[in-house]
Structure formats: C-alpha cells, structure tokens
Enzyme design. Structure first.
Site, PDB file in Angstrom:
ATOM      1  N   SER A 194      -9.851   1.362   2.812  1.00 35.67           N
ATOM      2  CA  SER A 194      -8.899   2.095   1.987  1.00 35.67           C
ATOM      3  C   SER A 194      -7.835   1.299   1.106  1.00 35.67           C
ATOM      4  CB  SER A 194      -8.263   3.558   2.866  1.00 35.67           C
ATOM      5  OG  SER A 194      -7.344   2.554   3.745  1.00 35.67           O
ATOM      6  N   SER A 250      -9.891  -1.370   6.792  1.00 34.39           N
ATOM      7  CA  SER A 250      -9.188  -1.019   5.395  1.00 34.39           C
ATOM      8  C   SER A 250      -8.463  -2.085   5.012  1.00 34.39           C
ATOM      9  CB  SER A 250      -8.356   0.033   5.584  1.00 34.39           C
ATOM     10  OG  SER A 250      -9.100   1.476   5.580  1.00 34.39           O
ATOM     11  N   LYS A 287       0.923  -0.974   0.029  1.00 31.29           N
ATOM     12  CA  LYS A 287       0.097  -0.137  -0.149  1.00 31.29           C
ATOM     13  C   LYS A 287       0.801   1.236   0.087  1.00 31.29           C
ATOM     14  CE  LYS A 287      -4.116   1.762   2.677  1.00 31.29           C
ATOM     15  NZ  LYS A 287      -4.898   1.491   3.640  1.00 31.29           N
TER      16      LYS A 287
HETATM   17  N1  GLN Z   1     -12.971   3.537   6.241  1.00 27.59           N
HETATM   18  C1  GLN Z   1     -12.485   3.644   7.600  1.00 27.59           C
HETATM   19  C2  GLN Z   1     -12.003   5.032   7.519  1.00 27.59           C
HETATM   20  O1  GLN Z   1     -12.343   5.951   6.700  1.00 27.59           O
HETATM   21  C3  GLN Z   1     -11.345   2.746   7.733  1.00 27.59           C
HETATM   22  C4  GLN Z   1     -10.110   3.149   7.111  1.00 27.59           C
HETATM   23  C5  GLN Z   1      -8.855   2.499   7.381  1.00 27.59           C
HETATM   24  O2  GLN Z   1      -9.170   1.427   8.030  1.00 27.59           O
HETATM   25  N2  GLN Z   1      -7.744   2.936   7.171  1.00 27.59           N
HETATM   26  O3  GLN Z   1     -11.466   5.713   8.448  1.00 27.59           O
END
Ligand code: GLN
Length: 482
Positions: free
Chosen positions: A150, A174, A75
């Site tokens: 994400s 995410s 990532k």
């Molecule tokens: N969708 C969640 C957020 O926007 C989790 C994101 C993540 O785990 N990085 O914070």
C-alpha cells in the site's frame, strides 16, 4: 544537488556548507512538480520552508545533524502536526493532524525536512495503491503498471528521485512489495522496533513503520534515527538501534536458508534474480541451503483473518463524530451510517464486514481464534528455521509490477500478491527487500526484489547484509528513464 543523491550525501553537503536545507527543499519541490504525473504525493507540507530554516539555524549554531536538510516524504497515514493526514480516504479528507508521530518527530529532530505526504491504498489496504480515493500512483518504470502497495507513493518518491528516503508502513508487505516493484530498498523492522505512535492503525498487532532508501548506508542512517523505545507506545521495544553497513566479509560463513515454499509460482525473471543473488552469496563465502516451512501455505488466509478483524475494530472510530467528514442526518445512527457508507471505499467496507463477521459470536472460534493458533505455528516454524540459518530468503513478490486494473476486480488475486511477505508480519520478524535484478515484460524492464528475513531483533543483521551485497555488486539499483 542533483536527484538520486543519497540522504547521507545530502546531509554531509549541508553540514559542510556546500548547500543549504532551503536549497535542498527547493530542488525537491521542483522534482515533485516535474514528477506530478506519477501521482506519488497527496499533499505538500506548508511548513517545509520553516522546517528548512530551523535546520539551517541549528547547523549554523554548530549542531551535527545526521539528516541535516534531507527532504523526506511520509506515507499519508503518519501524523505530522498541521498537515492533512487522509490515509487516502474520503472520510479523512479534511483531517489535519493535531500531533506528530514519534518516527516523524525523530526525523525532524535529526534535521530532516518533510516535503509532503505520500499516496497509498486507503487505510493501507491493498497491494497496488489503486485503492486510494484520490488518485492512482504510476510505476516510474512503466506508467501503465502499478507501483505496488500500500505504500506506493513513498516507494515512487524514492524510485523517481523526488526524495532520497521516505517512510511507509508495513502490515503485510506494504513497504517491501512496492520497494520490489519500484526497484528500491524497503525495510520492515521487527514488530515494536519503531514506535507506532501517530501511525493511523490498520491492524495493530502487525503494523510497523519502515523506510525506503536507495542505499544501505541510508537505511542504517534512518533506522538509527527512528528506532528505539517510545513511552507513547507500550509495544515499542527497549532495543537501542546500532545500525551499520557491513563489508563483503560479513558474508563469509553466513548461513542463508531459502524458503522452499517460496520457490513455486514465480515468474522466470523473479526466479533468475533469486538464483543470481544466491550465486553471488555463495561466491562471497555464504553457505546456502533450503528449508521448508509447511505452515506458510496458510499464511495468506491467516493474515487476512487477523488483519480484517483488527481493522474492523480500529476503524470503528471513524463515524464522523470526532474525526473527519460528517454526513449530516436527522438522527445520529443515520448520520454515522451515511458517513461510513460515503466515506469508506469498497475495499475498506469489504474488510470491515469480513472482519466483523469473523469476530462475531459463533464464528470467532472457527475463524479468528483458529487464525491465532496458526499464527503461532508459523512463528514457531520460523524460530526453528533460525536454529539452522542466520537469514532466510525468498522473492519479495512472485511477479514484477502488474498492469493497472489487472487485479482490481478480483480481491483474492490482489491478496495473493502478498504471498511472500505476510507471514513475516504474523511472526513479528524483520525483513528487507533488496533490488535484485530486472525482468523484461512486453518490452519494458521491470525491477525485481529479493527478501531477506532475520530473527526478531536481527534488524541490524539485515542492514549490514545490504551493505555487503552492495560491496559485492549484488544489488541492482538503477534509475528509471523519466
Ligand atoms: N496488501 C496487504 C493488505 O492489503 C498488506 C497491506 C499493508 O502491509 N499495509 O492488507
């Protein structure tokens, strides 16, 4: 070697001389090229060929490397010396990592070759990868739909067979949620199990690096490499990894608790996948019950009241003075303001503002400090449930992949996509999303995931369980049509 081989298979083929790291890299590069329309990768690693040669030399010298020549994707919030690490943000468009994250270094030491860096929601904020400042990533099962987020790019790299495994980061879901929406495994380890050194921070008390894979064996392989204490991360735990896949006998007598609060609001396909998994577990001798965790109704609100303040503080360092793209102006304050105004996308700005507000004097007690108390309550309820059950289970997401653009104008609808995952980060627990079936929506088969949760440091139990589910054919790992 063909696409969709596992990392374990590839490493064995390299060790036996059947193929070479250079050959595997070329094949992965060709697959990345062919899969370009999916938008999974933000950049290719210029040093990959050198890495492959170095691995070839080590294998020739007789070293036995668990990930010999395995191509992998990181990532784009994980630092790797000499590669761009943009976090899918304009503000880091020109940022080249001067050092390597511990998890990435351990992969290299084990013989992996980094193919490139994966697309993501900007600074890991989002659930659809649509918040990337550069490009959308498409779901390989239906290109009109999001891959989740994400870590959408890392999920698609594995789902589309570009690489057998990848790393993402999971602050509130995410890794697990995109894994579910793309039909692969996604694992979020116990907080502290994998070093966060070199992971660009979003919300430090919640962030964890975790792997995507297509087999339980690969999850074990990766976790044995990346987990373990790191002197560079004071929150990393002294718990040497001992991952192995279990057989069907692992399930006999296993006490599985379905979280009652996760049973409402799911689509029919999600509901069916969960019930099928539970039936398979019962059939293999597991004892399935139901458990209520009433504090979970506050999980989303609590998560965002903790994640956003931490983000507002972590992202204060991006002002154009040390990192990234600086917007010049007559005075320094103006320059910083312009840099942040132009460098951060809308969602990131929204979170910095809400986070700053929640931490400001007069509001701190009402919001942040209250959220910290509810966080404790949630953790306590999990601990109590684990007095009765070995693992807990929920859907990973209440619905399969949604259409691009469907939730972009409604941040609260987007936040609700994480209803089943965020509480696990609040409690610091390990959780694994397992591909559990498909739901047909508008003529398209879309993957559905089921999430298993273990007590802190029960990570090994979840990977063993994945192996057991494979042994009884309860994992629906399929390949999307190109
Ligand atoms: N969708 C969640 C957020 O926007 C989790 C994101 C993540 O785990 N990085 O914070």
């Amino acid at each position: 070697m063909s696409a969709f081989q596992t990392a374990a298979q590839l490493a064995r083929a390299v060790q036996s001389g059947e193929t070479s790291p250079q050959q595997l890299l070329q094949e992965a590069q060709a697959r990345a090229q062919a899969a370009q329309p999916l938008g999974a990768l933000l950049s290719l690693n210029d040093h990959a060929a050198q890495q492959a040669e170095a691995v070839a030399r080590r294998v020739q010298a007789g070293e036995n490397l668990p990930l010999a020549g395995v191509p992998i994707v990181l990532k784009d919030n994980i630092n790797l010396t000499g590669t761009r690490t943009t976090c899918a943000s304009r503000i880091l468009e020109n940022y080249v990592s001067p050092y390597t994250a511990t998890a990435a270094q351990r992969l290299l030491d084990a013989g992996a070759v980094v193919l490139g860096k994966a697309n993501m929601d900007e600074f890991a904020m989002g659930s659809s990868t649509e918040n990337s400042a550069y490009q959308p990533t498409l779901n390989p099962w239906d290109r009109e739909r999001v891959p989740g987020g994400s870590s959408g790019g890392s999920a698609v790299a594995v789902a589309a067979g570009i690489t057998p495994v990848s790393l993402g980061s999971d602050t509130g879901g995410s890794v697990r949620q995109p894994a579910a929406l793309c039909g692969v495994y996604g694992f979020k380890p116990t907080y502290g199990r994998v070093s966060r050194y070199g992971l660009v921070a979003y919300a430090s008390s919640l962030d964890q690096i975790g792997p995507f894979a297509r087999s339980a064996e690969d999850l074990a392989l990766l976790m044995n490499v990346i987990a373990g204490h790191d002197p560079h991360d004071a929150t990393s735990l002294h718990a040497p990894p001992q991952f192995a896949v279990g057989g069907a006998e692992t399930l006999r007598g296993l006490r599985v608790g379905v979280i009652r609060e996760s049973l409402a609001g799911n689509t029919a396909g999600v509901e069916a996948a969960l019930q099928n998994t539970l039936d398979a577990l019962r059939g293999a001798g597991a004892v399935v019950g139901e458990v209520g965790l009433p504090a979970l109704q506050y999980a989303i609100a609590t998560y965002y009241l903790i994640a956003m303040p931490e983000a507002s503080s972590n992202l204060a360092r991006f002002d154009g003075m040390v990192y990234g793209v600086r917007q010049p102006a007559d005075d320094v304050t103006r320059s910083m303001t312009l840099t942040r105004e132009r460098g951060f996308g809308k969602e990131v700005q929204r979170r910095i503002m809400i986070g700053t507000y929640a931490l400001s004097s007069g509001y701190y007690d009402a919001y942040y400090s209250k959220a910290m108390k509810v966080r404790r309550l949630i953790a306590d309820e999990f601990a109590e449930a684990f007095g009765q059950y070995d693992v807990l289970v929920t859907p990973t997401s209440p619905f399969p992949a949604f259409k691009r653009g469907e939730k972009t104008s409604d941040p609260l609808a987007m936040y609700a996509a994480d209803v089943d995952t965020v509480a696990i980060n609040l409690a610091g627990l390990p959780a694994l999303s397992v591909p559990a079936g498909f739901e047909e929506v508008e003529g398209q088969r879309l993957p559905v995931g089921v999430q298993f949760i273990a007590p802190a440091l029960g990570d090994e139990r979840l990977v063993a369980l994945a192996g057991a589910l494979e042994a009884i054919d309860a994992v629906q790992m399929e390949v999307p049509q190109p």
